[in-house]
Design a protein around this motif. Sequence first.
Motif, PDB file in Angstrom:
ATOM      1  N   SER A 294     -49.216  43.875 -27.925  1.00  0.00           N
ATOM      2  CA  SER A 294     -48.202  42.949 -28.176  1.00  0.00           C
ATOM      3  C   SER A 294     -48.180  41.829 -29.461  1.00  0.00           C
TER       4      SER A 294
ATOM      5  N   THR B  79     -54.154  48.040 -21.628  1.00  0.00           N
ATOM      6  CA  THR B  79     -52.897  47.802 -21.344  1.00  0.00           C
ATOM      7  C   THR B  79     -52.815  46.641 -20.278  1.00  0.00           C
ATOM      8  N   PRO B  80     -52.478  45.643 -20.326  1.00  0.00           N
ATOM      9  CA  PRO B  80     -52.066  44.670 -21.478  1.00  0.00           C
ATOM     10  C   PRO B  80     -53.233  44.948 -22.592  1.00  0.00           C
TER      11      PRO B  80
ATOM     12  N   HIS C 263     -44.368  48.933 -15.078  1.00  0.00           N
ATOM     13  CA  HIS C 263     -45.537  48.483 -15.694  1.00  0.00           C
ATOM     14  C   HIS C 263     -46.528  49.573 -15.530  1.00  0.00           C
TER      15      HIS C 263
ATOM     16  N   SER D 181     -50.965  39.243 -22.163  1.00  0.00           N
ATOM     17  CA  SER D 181     -50.991  39.319 -20.640  1.00  0.00           C
ATOM     18  C   SER D 181     -49.935  39.976 -19.962  1.00  0.00           C
ATOM     19  N   ASP D 182     -49.842  40.134 -18.723  1.00  0.00           N
ATOM     20  CA  ASP D 182     -48.497  40.764 -18.177  1.00  0.00           C
ATOM     21  C   ASP D 182     -48.527  40.202 -16.861  1.00  0.00           C
ATOM     22  N   ASP D 183     -47.228  39.973 -16.391  1.00  0.00           N
ATOM     23  CA  ASP D 183     -47.077  39.461 -14.865  1.00  0.00           C
ATOM     24  C   ASP D 183     -46.174  40.676 -14.155  1.00  0.00           C
TER      25      ASP D 183
ATOM     26  N   SER E 295     -43.641  44.900 -28.838  1.00  0.00           N
ATOM     27  CA  SER E 295     -44.351  44.957 -27.491  1.00  0.00           C
ATOM     28  C   SER E 295     -44.840  46.176 -26.965  1.00  0.00           C
TER      29      SER E 295
ATOM     30  N   HIS F 224     -51.212  38.682 -11.987  1.00  0.00           N
ATOM     31  CA  HIS F 224     -51.053  38.225 -13.427  1.00  0.00           C
ATOM     32  C   HIS F 224     -52.218  38.829 -14.236  1.00  0.00           C
TER      33      HIS F 224
END
Length: 372
Positions: free
Chosen positions: A240, A126-127, A148, A132-134, A208, A88
């Motif tokens: 995003s 990025t993010p 990703h 956030s990015d999972d 996004s 995460h």
Amino acid sequence: MNTSDEKLNIDPKKLKSYKLKANAGFTLLELMVIMGITATIGSVSYLSISGFMARNTLELTAQELLAHLRDARQRAVSQDQSSQWGVHLKADASDIDYYEIFYGASYAGGTIVQKIVLPPAIQFLTPAQGASDDIIFMKATGKVNVSHVIVLALVNDTSVTRAINISTGNSAIEFLSTAPSFNFSLNVSPNSGTVSSGNSTAAGVDVSLLTGASQLTDFSASGLPAGVTASFSPVSCNPSCTAVMTINTLISTPPGSSAITIASTDGITTRTAIYTLTVNASPNAPRDLTATGGTGQIILNWQAPSSDGGSAITNYKIYRGTTSGGETLLTTVGNVLTYSDTSVSGGTTYYYKVSAVNGIGEGVQSNEANSI
């Protein structure tokens, strides 16, 4: 006979002063110049060393993140904890960025096993900040369902980056030679709406970040019916992000459907989506109303309105009076085009008007007819 001092015409009292100047070596001005040069060289050396250390920290941070990503994938492949594994990433707009290693089907419902805080000099591009990015690796296969791109950068110089790409298929995790250019997607939800004339409706506009460092994007709408306006809150944001689009209509807005183009742009890259707006209005007036007298009744006949306002007619309202223009509501009937008024008295002249009703409301009244 003259001495050598006399021949050279040197005052012995000044000789000591000359020697002191010779021993001093530099004048005050020369010393100031030398000190300035030394300070400049020291400053340049410090900046050079500082820049090297920052870049070195960025490289080490990227290498560490790469190793954690690969480890999480390997744990998923070996079915450690009989579960999926993931990382995460959190670009914390109010604090130092970090990432967490977890296992489970999702970050929200998973178990965190380690949290790694980025060095203060390093941030996620990025993010984007605040997002956030999972990254979740499937059990046994180690694959990801969505590609990703992670971009790390120096806080004081976001042009210095290190990018990691995680692709679908074989889920390769590798460094990119250069950070990807800014790219984003646009989605409107819901992508259609129905509103009665004079009212408003709203939808969410989601932008996004796909790749690259986030850039400020502006929102706009085109293809609006005459008199209809669209506003966005906020008017711009860094993907995003999400904006709320509000569409306002007028009472005079004609019924019908329109394809409105919603756009978001940073001035170079533009993304669009279509929002379908349907405007309904109350019906037009019924046409050609007639009133025909008979034995103990007056029969009314009329034609349907030329427009139902975009919503099906459900009822008609019958108005009656004993003077012209003095009609009041007599009754409401269904979607029919005739009515027999049996509550009349002989020798009295009656005046009538009819209006149509749909899901929006009651429309204007028809022409007046009387029983003479």
